[in-house]
Enzyme design. Sequence first.
Site, short mmCIF file in Angstrom:
data_model
loop_
_atom_site.label_atom_id
_atom_site.label_comp_id
_atom_site.label_asym_id
_atom_site.label_seq_id
_atom_site.Cartn_x
_atom_site.Cartn_y
_atom_site.Cartn_z
N ASP A 78 34.07 50.43 45.59
CA ASP A 78 34.31 49.63 46.79
C ASP A 78 35.16 48.45 46.36
OD1 ASP A 78 34.36 48.34 49.19
OD2 ASP A 78 32.23 47.91 49.29
N TRP A 103 27.46 47.45 39.63
CA TRP A 103 26.69 48.49 40.29
C TRP A 103 27.04 49.81 39.64
CZ3 TRP A 103 31.19 46.73 42.38
CH2 TRP A 103 32.09 47.65 42.87
N ASP A 122 33.51 44.54 38.73
CA ASP A 122 34.57 43.78 39.38
C ASP A 122 35.27 42.93 38.33
OD1 ASP A 122 33.94 44.80 41.85
OD2 ASP A 122 32.80 43.05 42.52
N TRP A 155 30.42 40.98 43.14
CA TRP A 155 29.69 40.93 41.88
C TRP A 155 30.23 39.85 40.95
CZ3 TRP A 155 25.17 43.32 41.37
CH2 TRP A 155 24.87 44.33 42.29
N TYR A 164 37.42 37.48 43.38
CA TYR A 164 37.50 38.93 43.13
C TYR A 164 38.95 39.37 43.02
CZ TYR A 164 37.63 43.89 44.09
OH TYR A 164 37.90 45.22 44.02
N THR A 167 38.52 46.37 40.67
CA THR A 167 37.33 47.02 40.12
C THR A 167 37.72 48.10 39.12
OG1 THR A 167 36.17 46.62 42.20
CG2 THR A 167 35.20 48.24 40.75
#
Length: 176
Positions: A78, A103, A122, A155, A164, A167
């Site tokens: 995501d 995650w 992230d 995260w 951010y 990822t």
Amino acid sequence: MSRIIDSLLKRFDKVVEANVRTSARTFGRRSFLATTGVFVAGAAAGLPVLPFDRRANAAEPPEDLADPCAYWRHCAIDGFVCEQSGGSLTTCPPGSAASSVSWVGTCANPDDGRNYLISYNDCCGKPAVLGATFCNNNKGERPGYRMGLYNDINWCMANAEKGYHCTVSIVMGEAQ
């Protein structure tokens, strides 16, 4: 002449016996075993490692992949893919740092038919790149109370730099 030879042999025997007894008092069996263990461990470190299957840790997705979100490692991603912003599938771009927390997801590799545990980290500290592909795959996502399996959180909150960027998808091992 035989007396001289006998005398020399007796002296030689006494010298050898004295050296052996001194050596036995100084060096025991444990020191011999310890020295031997050091040599064996040193030899083992120098031997080549047995080969193992590295297909799951392939560094990059195929170049001809039209949709980066369809790559098998991105089944629960995501966010923006780091390959399009100066990073790679497994490393953050320069100037950003991997999140301290992440995650996880379990993705099936179509090449070998096995399931792998993927850690999604992230990359924090830089703004997102405009035009980079944003993937929102929620396979296996759990509600927010199962934090390690919930991908809708920033995260980067655990890092000093909260912004951010993208990822990465890191294979942690084969799922059991």
